[in-house]
Design a protein around this motif. Sequence first.
Motif, PDB file in Angstrom:
ATOM      1  N   ASN A 120      48.628  17.936  21.815  1.00  0.00           N
ATOM      2  CA  ASN A 120      47.592  18.932  22.057  1.00  0.00           C
ATOM      3  C   ASN A 120      46.262  18.233  21.832  1.00  0.00           C
ATOM      4  OD1 ASN A 120      45.630  20.968  21.767  1.00  0.00           O
ATOM      5  ND2 ASN A 120      47.186  22.434  21.180  1.00  0.00           N
ATOM      6  N   GLU A 124      44.560  21.412  24.955  1.00  0.00           N
ATOM      7  CA  GLU A 124      45.379  21.269  26.158  1.00  0.00           C
ATOM      8  C   GLU A 124      46.589  20.394  25.845  1.00  0.00           C
ATOM      9  OE1 GLU A 124      45.094  18.916  30.397  1.00  0.00           O
ATOM     10  OE2 GLU A 124      43.249  19.751  29.564  1.00  0.00           O
ATOM     11  N   CYS A 126      49.236  17.713  26.582  1.00  0.00           N
ATOM     12  CA  CYS A 126      49.174  16.542  27.466  1.00  0.00           C
ATOM     13  C   CYS A 126      50.443  15.705  27.377  1.00  0.00           C
ATOM     14  CB  CYS A 126      48.005  15.643  27.058  1.00  0.00           C
ATOM     15  SG  CYS A 126      46.382  16.388  27.139  1.00  0.00           S
ATOM     16  N   GLN A 130      48.685  11.670  30.686  1.00  0.00           N
ATOM     17  CA  GLN A 130      47.455  12.464  30.654  1.00  0.00           C
ATOM     18  C   GLN A 130      46.587  12.070  29.460  1.00  0.00           C
ATOM     19  OE1 GLN A 130      49.581  16.213  30.677  1.00  0.00           O
ATOM     20  NE2 GLN A 130      48.655  16.772  32.656  1.00  0.00           N
TER      21      GLN A 130
END
Length: 138
Positions: A120, A124, A126, A130
């Motif tokens: 996180n 978000e 990931c 990412q």
Amino acid sequence: MPLALNYTEGVMTPEAGLRAGRKITDAFLKWHGLTGNSVMTPNVTMQIQALPKNGALSGGEPVEGVWLECKTPTFALASRDIQVGFFKEATDIIFEAAESRLPRARIYSNAVHTVDGTWNLDGEVCTNQQLADRIAQG
């Protein structure tokens, strides 16, 4: 990347624990080439906790010590050079913070690699890719 520094009371002062935590955070960023990275710097977090005198055991008996645990994605702490360099520097920082009240043999450390996709970052969730992409932007 959450880091945790736990120590038994009396091994170091709360102020020394805070200073050690800051230095260990800086060392973690340095060994990964991320010093000043705007994405990772605020996302390398540390919990510092003093345990009561009988709050840790070794072989079932109370022990004084310091424990450092790093929870990271699999691409962090992945090379042997980074592992040896970072944990040696962290051990030196802890030993200095303890002001000779604790032998190096009572400084324990480890790393836990987490499941891909569980990070996180800034609210978000990931994947490792990412996360790496976001770090590259910083």
